[in-house]
Write a protein that holds these residues in place. Sequence first.
Motif, PDB file in Angstrom:
ATOM      1  N   GLU A  39      25.900  57.496  -2.231  1.00 38.60           N
ATOM      2  CA  GLU A  39      27.124  56.930  -1.644  1.00 38.60           C
ATOM      3  C   GLU A  39      27.892  56.018  -2.595  1.00 38.60           C
ATOM      4  O   GLU A  39      29.106  55.997  -2.600  1.00 38.60           O
ATOM      5  CB  GLU A  39      26.749  56.090  -0.408  1.00 38.60           C
ATOM      6  N   CYS A  40      27.161  55.227  -3.376  1.00 35.16           N
ATOM      7  CA  CYS A  40      27.854  54.246  -4.222  1.00 35.16           C
ATOM      8  C   CYS A  40      28.137  54.827  -5.606  1.00 35.16           C
ATOM      9  O   CYS A  40      28.665  54.128  -6.461  1.00 35.16           O
ATOM     10  CB  CYS A  40      27.065  52.947  -4.323  1.00 35.16           C
ATOM     11  N   GLY A  41      27.805  56.070  -5.813  1.00 37.50           N
ATOM     12  CA  GLY A  41      28.165  56.726  -7.060  1.00 37.50           C
ATOM     13  C   GLY A  41      27.255  56.390  -8.229  1.00 37.50           C
ATOM     14  O   GLY A  41      27.567  56.713  -9.363  1.00 37.50           O
ATOM     15  N   CYS A  73      13.984  49.138   1.358  1.00 41.24           N
ATOM     16  CA  CYS A  73      14.710  49.407   2.605  1.00 41.24           C
ATOM     17  C   CYS A  73      15.308  50.802   2.612  1.00 41.24           C
ATOM     18  O   CYS A  73      16.366  51.036   3.166  1.00 41.24           O
ATOM     19  CB  CYS A  73      15.765  48.350   2.844  1.00 41.24           C
TER      20      CYS A  73
ATOM     21  N   THR B  98      29.898  44.964 -12.620  1.00 42.15           N
ATOM     22  CA  THR B  98      28.518  45.275 -12.273  1.00 42.15           C
ATOM     23  C   THR B  98      27.658  44.013 -12.254  1.00 42.15           C
ATOM     24  O   THR B  98      26.885  43.796 -11.325  1.00 42.15           O
ATOM     25  CB  THR B  98      27.938  46.285 -13.295  1.00 42.15           C
ATOM     26  N   ARG B 101      28.826  41.803  -9.191  1.00 43.47           N
ATOM     27  CA  ARG B 101      28.544  42.429  -7.903  1.00 43.47           C
ATOM     28  C   ARG B 101      27.045  42.359  -7.608  1.00 43.47           C
ATOM     29  O   ARG B 101      26.619  42.108  -6.500  1.00 43.47           O
ATOM     30  CB  ARG B 101      29.023  43.880  -7.896  1.00 43.47           C
ATOM     31  N   ARG B 102      26.247  42.579  -8.637  1.00 41.82           N
ATOM     32  CA  ARG B 102      24.785  42.511  -8.430  1.00 41.82           C
ATOM     33  C   ARG B 102      24.336  41.098  -8.075  1.00 41.82           C
ATOM     34  O   ARG B 102      23.412  40.909  -7.297  1.00 41.82           O
ATOM     35  CB  ARG B 102      24.054  42.988  -9.686  1.00 41.82           C
ATOM     36  N   LEU B 106      22.299  40.674  -4.737  1.00 43.34           N
ATOM     37  CA  LEU B 106      20.910  40.217  -4.769  1.00 43.34           C
ATOM     38  C   LEU B 106      20.718  38.826  -4.185  1.00 43.34           C
ATOM     39  O   LEU B 106      19.606  38.343  -4.092  1.00 43.34           O
ATOM     40  CB  LEU B 106      20.394  40.232  -6.216  1.00 43.34           C
ATOM     41  N   THR B 111      21.802  44.172   1.562  1.00 45.29           N
ATOM     42  CA  THR B 111      20.976  45.376   1.537  1.00 45.29           C
ATOM     43  C   THR B 111      20.496  45.705   2.955  1.00 45.29           C
ATOM     44  O   THR B 111      20.494  44.856   3.841  1.00 45.29           O
ATOM     45  CB  THR B 111      19.754  45.192   0.621  1.00 45.29           C
ATOM     46  N   LYS B 112      20.078  46.945   3.136  1.00 45.79           N
ATOM     47  CA  LYS B 112      19.672  47.411   4.469  1.00 45.79           C
ATOM     48  C   LYS B 112      18.608  46.498   5.071  1.00 45.79           C
ATOM     49  O   LYS B 112      18.630  46.184   6.250  1.00 45.79           O
ATOM     50  CB  LYS B 112      19.133  48.836   4.377  1.00 45.79           C
ATOM     51  N   LYS B 113      17.669  46.076   4.226  1.00 45.86           N
ATOM     52  CA  LYS B 113      16.576  45.244   4.721  1.00 45.86           C
ATOM     53  C   LYS B 113      17.095  43.907   5.257  1.00 45.86           C
ATOM     54  O   LYS B 113      16.717  43.462   6.334  1.00 45.86           O
ATOM     55  CB  LYS B 113      15.601  45.003   3.570  1.00 45.86           C
ATOM     56  N   ARG B 114      17.981  43.270   4.486  1.00 46.87           N
ATOM     57  CA  ARG B 114      18.515  41.977   4.914  1.00 46.87           C
ATOM     58  C   ARG B 114      19.352  42.132   6.185  1.00 46.87           C
ATOM     59  O   ARG B 114      19.341  41.270   7.051  1.00 46.87           O
ATOM     60  CB  ARG B 114      19.389  41.351   3.813  1.00 46.87           C
ATOM     61  N   LYS B 219      21.699  31.109  -8.189  1.00 48.79           N
ATOM     62  CA  LYS B 219      21.465  32.275  -9.046  1.00 48.79           C
ATOM     63  C   LYS B 219      22.313  32.206 -10.321  1.00 48.79           C
ATOM     64  O   LYS B 219      21.829  32.464 -11.424  1.00 48.79           O
ATOM     65  CB  LYS B 219      21.813  33.541  -8.264  1.00 48.79           C
ATOM     66  N   ARG B 340      28.730  61.825   7.843  1.00 53.98           N
ATOM     67  CA  ARG B 340      29.085  60.494   7.346  1.00 53.98           C
ATOM     68  C   ARG B 340      29.567  60.549   5.904  1.00 53.98           C
ATOM     69  O   ARG B 340      29.473  59.596   5.146  1.00 53.98           O
ATOM     70  CB  ARG B 340      27.958  59.481   7.543  1.00 53.98           C
ATOM     71  N   HIS B 347      34.267  54.880  -2.365  1.00 52.30           N
ATOM     72  CA  HIS B 347      33.252  55.680  -3.030  1.00 52.30           C
ATOM     73  C   HIS B 347      33.101  55.152  -4.449  1.00 52.30           C
ATOM     74  O   HIS B 347      34.035  54.593  -5.005  1.00 52.30           O
ATOM     75  CB  HIS B 347      33.687  57.152  -3.049  1.00 52.30           C
ATOM     76  N   GLY B 348      31.920  55.336  -5.015  1.00 52.56           N
ATOM     77  CA  GLY B 348      31.724  54.910  -6.400  1.00 52.56           C
ATOM     78  C   GLY B 348      31.386  53.439  -6.480  1.00 52.56           C
ATOM     79  O   GLY B 348      30.957  52.833  -5.501  1.00 52.56           O
ATOM     80  N   LEU B 349      31.617  52.833  -7.633  1.00 54.65           N
ATOM     81  CA  LEU B 349      31.049  51.506  -7.835  1.00 54.65           C
ATOM     82  C   LEU B 349      31.712  50.398  -7.049  1.00 54.65           C
ATOM     83  O   LEU B 349      31.164  49.307  -6.933  1.00 54.65           O
ATOM     84  CB  LEU B 349      30.918  51.138  -9.308  1.00 54.65           C
ATOM     85  N   HIS B 351      32.330  50.914  -3.818  1.00 51.58           N
ATOM     86  CA  HIS B 351      31.949  51.201  -2.419  1.00 51.58           C
ATOM     87  C   HIS B 351      31.648  49.883  -1.716  1.00 51.58           C
ATOM     88  O   HIS B 351      30.964  49.018  -2.259  1.00 51.58           O
ATOM     89  CB  HIS B 351      30.704  52.100  -2.427  1.00 51.58           C
ATOM     90  N   ARG B 359      28.575  48.564   9.708  1.00 51.38           N
ATOM     91  CA  ARG B 359      28.010  49.609  10.572  1.00 51.38           C
ATOM     92  C   ARG B 359      27.172  48.989  11.694  1.00 51.38           C
ATOM     93  O   ARG B 359      27.258  49.408  12.848  1.00 51.38           O
ATOM     94  CB  ARG B 359      27.129  50.544   9.740  1.00 51.38           C
TER      95      ARG B 359
END
Lengths: 106, 403
Positions: A39-41, A73, B98, B101-102, B106, B111-114, B219, B340, B347-349, B351, B359
Amino acid sequence: MATVTYRQPDGTVTVLDVPAGSTVMRGALTNGVEGIEGECGGDGICATCHVYVDHSPVPLPEIDENEGELLDCTSSPRKPNSRLSCQLPVTEELDSLVVTLPATQV
Amino acid sequence: MTTNATELPVFPWHRGCPMAPPDQYAEVRESDAPVRKVPLATGRTAWVVTRYDLIKQVLADPRSSSARAHEGFPYYIEIPEQFKTDCSFIGWDPPEHTVHRRMAALSGAFTKKRVLDMRPRMQEIVDECIDTMLELGPPVDLVGELALKVPLTIMCGILGIPNKDQAFLHSCTEILFGGGSSATQRAEAIERVGRYLEELVISKENDPGEDLISRMIKKYRDQDMYDRREMCNLTRLLMNGGHETSTAMIAIGVMTLLEHPEQLERLKANPQLVPGAVEELLRYLSPGDLATSRIAMEDMQVGDVLVRKGEGLILVGMSANRDPRVFEDPDTFDLERGDRNHLAFGHGLHHCIGSDIARTELEIVMTTLFRRIPDLRLAKHWSELRYKDGNVMYGVYEMPVTW
């Protein structure tokens, strides 16, 4: 160029010659291999390019903090051989890599 | 069909119905020139890209840059200078994009878990808003009491912004992204938010808490990269990105379901359909449709067109999401479509970093709202409401509902 084998959960196998400099994710996406969303490429953000590495001829790059958290996850369970395929650059040495795709990515 | 720019009205084009794209999208997409040079409301010109495959291709192409500070960036409304220079990573390219964003990703919220960990708190917030709606009694403005309050409370909670400051921040965001405001008003709003955020960030520097801003400051400091101004910009980006779009999705999503009563009945009977319905709503409504613009850093071929270095590209996501080459019968809303692959989050970096938060918010709202208020209906027809149209984010100002 390296030969990469993608195995589907149902046993279907796709063998591709992926150019060096690409990634295991991009190899699948550009050749229409089902089961990798990306999804994020390929920026290591979405965890939708999860694969299980069955065989690698050389040691793979270490899992960094980012990939580690994302692998925690994923939609299908993390296993000791789980990786995000966008974080696996293809090199000539990677020839004969075999990965299995998980049942789900999202 | 020719590529003469004078045939089309100046961009941005407008939705007639909030649940349907501007007519020009299909007109251009289905013509023999789906990549079209059009005049912008700012007096510039840019290439508007309308087909799914071409939009996805441009978004994944490293030659297409997000550099908002670039003089050729295809702005279609007049925007203040700060929007270009103080935009944080949404307006940057790799490698800076990059790295930063990271740092945000982080610091623990996206993330899905958080997001899974945050789910119980999100459910509480949704329930509290619905409690208030029920106490107030009908008619209630769904935007003010639910669609706005839910994402704003969640985002302020994540960032560590006190609840009492939410109304102030929202009023500024509405000026910035709501449409209908002048460039001067937007500049003033940016300045007011800027002052607020600076005070907030300083307070987190001195007295860190268990929030995202405090964790990000730590951080950055640990890596010797901390810069207060950049932290303010990053906070603003997450704040803005985190509520206006979700507000639109909740409000117009509820409207869409109410306009499709048979499908809504199926959804109420089977809440397991909700995650799929959320994806279909995202595809169908695409409120961030105008948020993806790029500039070509080199000559690049896009379909039949050679886009020259320095030319702007506007990638209309809602057109991609209604492309019949990808989505069968694309203008039909079908909550069991099960696809979906839409580009509602880009899309891409670039996203959307908050896509899982969005969601989850939508899933919880759609499940809880129709369970607790099963007889919900619009108090006014959608054609009588006022919309935020032609700006970065689509949306509705007020949406009275009754039951």
